[in-house]
Scaffold this motif. Sequence first.
Motif: not given
Length: 212
Positions: A193-212
């Motif tokens: 569960r921890t890995e699942h939640v963190v994976k989503i958090a990382v994905r959302v973060f990178l979608t918003a802030y990864r350099a284009r």
Amino acid sequence: MSAQIELAAPDTADEDSSKRRQIVEGARQVFMAQGFDAASMGEIARVAGVSKGTLYVYFKSKEELFEAIVGQQCKAQAEQIFSLDPQDHDVEAVLTRLGVAFVNFLCRPGAFSPLRTVIAIAERMPELGRRFYETGPAYGIAHLQAYLTAQVAAGVLEVEDCEVAAAQFIDSCLATVFKPILFNFGTTPTVQRTEHVVKIAVRVFLTAYRAR
């Protein structure tokens, strides 16, 4: 009284450190079992295996003792989790490690009793609440903010406000796992569960802030 205190004072730095740890551990047990308000310095001294005179050499009040326990926990969190290398540009890996470690630390068994106590007494002891926030949540946000700022400078991320982004990521890692335990409704999350939640958090973060 002062003569007794002088006799109870430690002779060496090693003895001082050992006795302090002994007292803090005894206080931790009493606070967890009885809560802050019900705990007494006499009971803390008994559980710690020291005299009240010795106890008052190290800590003038149970408020000061509780601050030491909370400060110790915050320091452990900072040293174990938020030591980030600004030269490591694999943001996905860094955030994943950070997120999992943070959830594991914050949601471990026994971790919530001091936190609940801080929340309960912060209104009448605002200085304790301030110190807890500064050495705990604010410290973590500041260190992640510094890491994100370095990644923006390296062209890896595009972040308008690194402080806000750091706080957003930390909070998102706790989604569905933190508040249920805080209110004594849930239990420590599973590894999956921890890995699942963190994976989503990382994905959302990178979608918003990864350099284009």
